[in-house]
Design an enzyme around this catalytic site. Structure first.
Site, PDB file in Angstrom:
ATOM      1  N   SER A  61      -0.370  -6.392  -6.536  1.00 25.93           N
ATOM      2  CA  SER A  61      -1.758  -6.518  -6.378  1.00 25.93           C
ATOM      3  C   SER A  61      -2.609  -6.945  -7.442  1.00 25.93           C
ATOM      4  CB  SER A  61      -2.271  -5.078  -5.948  1.00 25.93           C
ATOM      5  OG  SER A  61      -3.234  -4.897  -6.098  1.00 25.93           O
ATOM      6  N   TYR A 108      -2.512   4.313  -6.806  1.00 26.30           N
ATOM      7  CA  TYR A 108      -2.210   2.887  -6.199  1.00 26.30           C
ATOM      8  C   TYR A 108      -1.824   1.731  -7.302  1.00 26.30           C
ATOM      9  CZ  TYR A 108      -2.571  -1.332  -3.439  1.00 26.30           C
ATOM     10  OH  TYR A 108      -2.485  -2.515  -2.607  1.00 26.30           O
TER      11      TYR A 108
HETATM   12  N1  LIG Z   1      -4.767  -5.796   2.156  1.00 25.53           N
HETATM   13  C1  LIG Z   1      -5.029  -6.016   0.927  1.00 25.53           C
HETATM   14  O1  LIG Z   1      -6.049  -6.341   0.525  1.00 25.53           O
HETATM   15  C2  LIG Z   1      -3.881  -5.872  -0.382  1.00 25.53           C
HETATM   16  C3  LIG Z   1      -4.236  -6.395  -1.544  1.00 25.53           C
HETATM   17  C4  LIG Z   1      -3.509  -6.419  -2.567  1.00 25.53           C
HETATM   18  C5  LIG Z   1      -1.871  -6.145  -2.125  1.00 25.53           C
HETATM   19  N2  LIG Z   1      -1.797  -5.637  -0.912  1.00 25.53           N
HETATM   20  C6  LIG Z   1      -0.280  -5.189  -1.000  1.00 25.53           C
HETATM   21  O2  LIG Z   1       0.274  -5.884   0.477  1.00 25.53           O
HETATM   22  C7  LIG Z   1       1.288  -4.981   0.936  1.00 25.53           C
HETATM   23  C8  LIG Z   1       0.805  -5.272   2.347  1.00 25.53           C
HETATM   24  O3  LIG Z   1      -0.322  -4.459   2.680  1.00 25.53           O
HETATM   25  P1  LIG Z   1      -0.992  -4.600   3.927  1.00 25.53           P
HETATM   26  O4  LIG Z   1      -2.485  -4.644   3.573  1.00 25.53           O
HETATM   27  O5  LIG Z   1      -0.593  -5.491   4.891  1.00 25.53           O
HETATM   28  O6  LIG Z   1      -0.798  -3.022   4.578  1.00 25.53           O
HETATM   29  P2  LIG Z   1      -0.898  -2.565   6.120  1.00 25.53           P
HETATM   30  O7  LIG Z   1      -1.475  -1.094   6.023  1.00 25.53           O
HETATM   31  O8  LIG Z   1      -1.381  -3.607   6.898  1.00 25.53           O
HETATM   32  O9  LIG Z   1       0.592  -2.664   6.392  1.00 25.53           O
HETATM   33  C9  LIG Z   1       1.713  -1.647   5.726  1.00 25.53           C
HETATM   34  C10 LIG Z   1       2.752  -1.512   6.744  1.00 25.53           C
HETATM   35  O10 LIG Z   1       3.465  -0.596   5.826  1.00 25.53           O
HETATM   36  C11 LIG Z   1       3.859   0.387   6.741  1.00 25.53           C
HETATM   37  N3  LIG Z   1       4.461   1.806   5.785  1.00 25.53           N
HETATM   38  C12 LIG Z   1       3.382   2.486   5.013  1.00 25.53           C
HETATM   39  N4  LIG Z   1       4.269   3.468   4.398  1.00 25.53           N
HETATM   40  C13 LIG Z   1       5.430   3.006   4.756  1.00 25.53           C
HETATM   41  C14 LIG Z   1       6.587   3.741   4.467  1.00 25.53           C
HETATM   42  N5  LIG Z   1       6.868   4.827   3.747  1.00 25.53           N
HETATM   43  N6  LIG Z   1       7.775   3.325   4.952  1.00 25.53           N
HETATM   44  C15 LIG Z   1       7.803   2.153   5.709  1.00 25.53           C
HETATM   45  N7  LIG Z   1       6.920   1.577   6.079  1.00 25.53           N
HETATM   46  C16 LIG Z   1       5.693   2.098   5.599  1.00 25.53           C
HETATM   47  C17 LIG Z   1       2.771   0.762   7.442  1.00 25.53           C
HETATM   48  O11 LIG Z   1       3.239   1.304   8.928  1.00 25.53           O
HETATM   49  C18 LIG Z   1       2.369  -0.498   8.091  1.00 25.53           C
HETATM   50  O12 LIG Z   1       3.016  -1.128   9.177  1.00 25.53           O
HETATM   51  C19 LIG Z   1       1.175  -3.725   0.240  1.00 25.53           C
HETATM   52  O13 LIG Z   1       2.146  -3.786  -0.676  1.00 25.53           O
HETATM   53  C20 LIG Z   1      -0.157  -3.865  -0.366  1.00 25.53           C
HETATM   54  O14 LIG Z   1      -0.289  -2.680  -1.636  1.00 25.53           O
HETATM   55  C21 LIG Z   1      -2.613  -5.652   0.192  1.00 25.53           C
END
Ligand SMILES: NC(=O)c1ccc[n+]([C@@H]2O[C@H](COP(=O)([O-])OP(=O)(O)OC[C@H]3O[C@@H](n4cnc5c(N)ncnc54)[C@H](O)[C@@H]3O)[C@@H](O)[C@H]2O)c1
Length: 267
Positions: free
Chosen positions: A149, A164
């Site tokens: 991120s 985070y």
């Molecule tokens: N959305 C953003 O703006 C953003 C920005 C930078 C980085 N990211 C990174 O991208 C990745 C995906 O993020 P997203 O926005 O798609 O998140 P999201 O919340 O839409 O999806 C995350 C998924 O992970 C699952 N999850 C959470 N804890 C878990 C656990 N302990 N074991 C198994 N599954 C688990 C949730 O049930 C969900 O299905 C993450 O690593 C996040 O840090 C996201």
């Protein structure tokens, strides 16, 4: 070393943690459309199964939806045993599972700190560990992509993202170390750096009534003028999982609309 490539007749097995929602789900559906075999690992059992069913409809050779909390080694090990028995050795892994529990460090309960580290950093370590074990057991190459991120590189002006951000900095370091350790075996390890992306996690710490205002403010600050849709970072992940990136390892593919390129001082 046995070669499994995008061109092989043999379908690739791609494992996605947190694959039931957001960017992980978008990666699942993209890989499905390419005819891969998919394993969706998620703590949400029902959503994992629904996404696996959707993957088959989109073209996946086969798909498993497995309940797995990535913070627990026995669950991750069991999931990779099922994948090994049903789909064979994994070729690709995308570690997407993460949570974002905010708060200033002097107020943050240690339990919350541990919860964030368990899911994001330990979960990434455990998924990589068991994926690499299976790749080595089968003596196959592979491609691992971990979700980092912008917060792994810079502090967000809004503040309160210490736990985070620490996990994302840790994941970025882990990616570089694993890339070096497993390059001799043809296992590539890279990170994707999504920017602000329209997912549940993006808004998890924002009251519902504030979301439209925050979206407008963010859109003004992001050089490309908008947030990403989950399919956009997913395309970057799919490329890193493919043979098109065959000489890329230890790198970060930034897909953030220009956030990290921009300094906050404007005069
Ligand atoms: N959305 C953003 O703006 C953003 C920005 C930078 C980085 N990211 C990174 O991208 C990745 C995906 O993020 P997203 O926005 O798609 O998140 P999201 O919340 O839409 O999806 C995350 C998924 O992970 C699952 N999850 C959470 N804890 C878990 C656990 N302990 N074991 C198994 N599954 C688990 C949730 O049930 C969900 O299905 C993450 O690593 C996040 O840090 C996201």
């Amino acid at each position: 070393m046995r070669r499994i490539t995008s061109d092989s007749k043999e379908a690739r097995t791609i494992v996605v943690t947190g694959g039931a929602d957001g960017i992980g789900r978008a990666v699942v559906l993209l890989c499905a459309a390419r005819g891969d075999q998919i394993a969706v690992l998620d703590k949400n059992a029902e959503a994992a199964k629904t996404t696996a069913d959707e993957a088959v409809k989109r073209g996946a050779k086969s798909a498993l939806g497995l309940v797995c909390d990535v913070g627990f080694e026995e669950q991750v090990e069991k999931a990779f045993e099922i994948i090994w028995n049903k789909l064979g050795a994994p070729y690709g892994l995308f570690t997407s599972a993460a949570i974002d529990l905010g708060g200033l460090i002097h107020e943050l309960p240690a339990a919350t700190w541990h919860q964030v580290l368990d899911t994001n950093l330990n979960g990434t370590f455990l998924a990589c560990k068991h994926a690499i074990r299976r790749m080595r057991q089968a003596d196959v190459p592979g491609s691992i992509v971990c979700a980092s991120s912008p917060t792994g590189f810079v502090a967000l002006a809004a503040g309160g993202t210490g736990a985070y951000s620490a996990t994302k900095g840790g994941i970025s370091s882990l990616v570089r170390c694993m890339a070096i350790d497993y390059a001799p075996y043809g296992i590539r390890v890279n990170a994707v750096v999504p920017g602000a992306t329209e997912t549940r996690l993006m808004w998890s710490n924002v009251p519902a009534e504030d979301i439209p205002r925050m979206r407008r403010v963010l859109s003004k600050e992001i050089p490309l003028g908008r947030l990403a849709q989950p399919e956009e970072p997913a395309q970057a992940v799919a490329w890193l999982l493919s043979e098109e990136s065959s000489y890329v390892t230890g790198s970060h593919l930034i897909c953030d609309g220009g956030i990290l390129a921009k300094a906050s001082i404007s005069t």
